[in-house]
Write a protein that holds these residues in place. Sequence first.
Motif, short mmCIF file in Angstrom:
data_model
loop_
_atom_site.label_atom_id
_atom_site.label_comp_id
_atom_site.label_asym_id
_atom_site.label_seq_id
_atom_site.Cartn_x
_atom_site.Cartn_y
_atom_site.Cartn_z
N ILE A 200 -27.63 -22.63 -13.72
CA ILE A 200 -28.34 -21.69 -14.59
C ILE A 200 -27.71 -20.29 -14.50
N ASN B 36 -44.05 -19.00 -12.91
CA ASN B 36 -42.63 -18.78 -13.22
C ASN B 36 -42.35 -17.39 -13.78
N LEU C 20 -37.70 -14.84 -11.52
CA LEU C 20 -36.67 -15.85 -11.81
C LEU C 20 -35.34 -15.22 -12.18
N GLN D 46 -26.98 -27.39 -10.04
CA GLN D 46 -27.04 -28.07 -11.32
C GLN D 46 -25.61 -28.21 -11.84
N HIS E 105 -31.88 -16.28 -10.53
CA HIS E 105 -30.89 -17.03 -11.31
C HIS E 105 -29.56 -16.27 -11.38
N GLN F 183 -36.27 -35.80 -10.49
CA GLN F 183 -35.29 -34.71 -10.55
C GLN F 183 -35.90 -33.50 -9.86
N ILE G 109 -42.99 -21.18 -8.62
CA ILE G 109 -41.93 -21.77 -9.46
C ILE G 109 -42.12 -23.28 -9.51
N GLY G 110 -42.29 -23.78 -10.72
CA GLY G 110 -42.45 -25.22 -10.88
C GLY G 110 -42.87 -25.52 -12.31
N GLU G 111 -42.90 -26.80 -12.65
CA GLU G 111 -43.38 -27.20 -13.96
C GLU G 111 -44.90 -27.21 -13.98
N ASN H 157 -36.79 -29.82 -8.43
CA ASN H 157 -36.67 -28.42 -8.83
C ASN H 157 -35.44 -27.81 -8.13
#
Lengths: 439, 439
Positions: free
Chosen positions: A341, A142, A147, A337, A151, A51, A128-130, A53
């Motif tokens: 968001i 993040n 953000l 998405q 967003h 999935q 930005i990322g996990e 980003n």
Amino acid sequence: QSSLSALYADHLAEQQRRTEHALQRGGFDALVIASGIEKFAFLDDRPYVFQPNPHFKLWVPLVQHPDSWLVIRPGHKPRLVYCQPEDYWHVPPAAPSGFWVEHFELIIVRRAEEALPHLQVPGRLAVIGEADAALGELVPNNPATVLNPLHYARAVKTPYELMRMREASVLGAKGHLASQRAFREGASEAEVHRAYLTAVGLAERELPYGNIVALNEHCAVLHYQYQDVAPPAQSLSLLVDAGAHSCGYASDITRTTGNGDATFQALLDAMEASQLRLVDRVRAGTDYRDIHLAAHAECARVLREVGIVKMEEEAMLAQRVTSTFLPHGIGHLLGLQVHDIGGFMKDEDGGLLPKPDGHPYLRLTRVLQPGMVVTIEPGLYFIPMLLEKLRATPAAAHVDWAMVTHLSAFGGVRIEDDVACREEGAPENLTRDAFERLV
Amino acid sequence: QSSLSALYADHLAEQQRRTEHALQRGGFDALVIASGIEKFAFLDDRPYVFQPNPHFKLWVPLVQHPDSWLVIRPGHKPRLVYCQPEDYWHVPPAAPSGFWVEHFELIIVRRAEEALPHLQVPGRLAVIGEADAALGELVPNNPATVLNPLHYARAVKTPYELMRMREASVLGAKGHLASQRAFREGASEAEVHRAYLTAVGLAERELPYGNIVALNEHCAVLHYQYQDVAPPAQSLSLLVDAGAHSCGYASDITRTTGNGDATFQALLDAMEASQLRLVDRVRAGTDYRDIHLAAHAECARVLREVGIVKMEEEAMLAQRVTSTFLPHGIGHLLGLQVHDIGGFMKDEDGGLLPKPDGHPYLRLTRVLQPGMVVTIEPGLYFIPMLLEKLRATPAAAHVDWAMVTHLSAFGGVRIEDDVACREEGAPENLTRDAFERLV
Ligand SMILES: [Mn+2]
Ligand SMILES: [Mn+2]
Ligand SMILES: [Mn+2]
Ligand SMILES: [Mn+2]
Ligand code: NI
Ligand code: NI
């Protein structure tokens, strides 16, 4: 393709502007975006479906590219670090090609770790990322200050994005038409699901969200997650909530079909008219919460018109009768998405706009602006758990329970369109336009 | 069903013994196992497909049950804390029923958090699960001293597990037969994939691993991950590597089919005979590494017999020619996971058995014991990247490059069976038995 190229260039210029603004607010010098890495099941070497980003696919139409990165800096062409392993185990990502390539400073690496030096640009980095995307000392931070404005801005789509969402709508509409044909031929839920996939030309793992394919009373389960392999003895109703992707942008469409039963058809017709009135409310300056509340007024009207509840509409609302039949929100932002968001953001600082009291499932509380794409998805369901509670209230005396029993076998109705807010006047209905192009 | 019940009771008794032994070795008093929680995409409310903790499904045939737990203690009936939310958004898990229920102390909770008090049994707890499954002060610790003996023991299947794997084999064989029919009718990869799913009666998300469905030169990509929507101009060959599940146990089957071309058919026939000889080596006491090395000798024999490489077999092995054509391991453990854990364990202390030099992709290095289930999956592929390297070696002079070019259009061959090692004598071939039951 020159109009595509121009649209895309404008889209990137807008993202560059938004990013420079966000970096400035946050006090950062560059934005680094991870596409993400493959994730594995616990104690296993089997990967989850990748999935990407959403911040990554906002810039590039790449959705199957783990270990790749973007670097965005004021005054620079965006840099794409593109991971293309030499791998005979899998088909590696193709060499970058197509309308988008010329807009990037392109760096190809063969292994994930090789990206690092190309990401370490001077200055303070917003990453930005996990957490699992961290590469050496480059760790996603993040920052909310970056953000939040990104967003907030993303709710407003560029003309390029609207084009992609029109494409996704046409794909989805094809699938819905095929599903309805399968239903009329007596297909099982699993067969309707496969007819959808075949028509859209996507595998299940490529869908923007899990298809909801429900027959009969299953239509009453809002996120019905199974597909029975055997058809029921009699197919009364079909509810399909399913979308598609185009270059990372989603459609999210629901259609409900009956078997000709007069009462259920009356309900479908009333819902159709009601849904179109709600769609028409998607206009710049409208508070989306008001559309949600209007949906409850519409629900009361339908309940009275069809004869399900014999009460004044205002009394139904005052006694929350409509919440029995419409227990979800009227819609949400849509884009990269399915639930894009930023639906609750008051402004780009991260403040929140509350949901109306008693409406916990609404996913969008903002004032509509031109370019926003939202779903409008009123429903009316016969949900045993909620009907039981209604039975214990004074309003129960005004319910035609025989009709409720009859309609319960059909489960319920949902009609969902994807709708773009215009500068002025009536909105663009991406979904209805797509169906019209096909029939 | 009385034999099922007895098999299952014996299975649980064996798991109880193994667990008590592992707890004792680790110095723990109870084993707590999380089924796992739903995971969500980055910055999104969309879940990944749920993948249960294999330690959980070892005990109970439940694969769609996040937020549930097991507590295993010496001298106690196993406790199952079963999360069954009251939810009208989804179909909640059904009330527990079936052959397995009576064997558990069953506690039903409505919300994930409610499980906690039922997990806090006295003593030192070994908690198996991912970090995100933590519930208050109950945090997974995954002690290696407990995991190692459990993983080591799991390679040997109980009669109950063998029964489930036979069921999974029959399902998979059904899918393969349907795939081959679709191929003969000129289906695309996507159509073959759907024919497989239809015959097996599973949705794509329910497969034990992503189907590999390859036509023509795609058969040379070991883990080919796409399915083309359009059929090729001419369908020469089909390679399907696909399995199925029964109560959490997997099958893993590969079949390759040709179009009648004489050279490719000669290769298929030689590979079939070769694969059966390798299957026959699955016997108690055999070092699985020797089967892998035997597969390379078999590969040399096939290369010579078909006339692809005109060299003595020993010379081919000495010059590593077979590694060009067979670049993967001969197989792996199979069970709750497609690559079942513990393939490299020397003993229950966590020591490792090395892979043979020059064979980095082998996934199993243990000595076979009765009850182990392994795959035997020799392949012979025409992989451009590896053929290029071969061309630069002295052996290139002995290769029939015209034949290689001819066969490259077919991609390659893999034949994979699931094989159970017996106490004595020839092994049980779960896959061949399944096909025989069907034709
Ligand atoms: Mn929606
Ligand atoms: Mn929807
Ligand atoms: Mn395998
Ligand atoms: Mn396989
Ligand atoms: Ni859901
Ligand atoms: Ni793979």
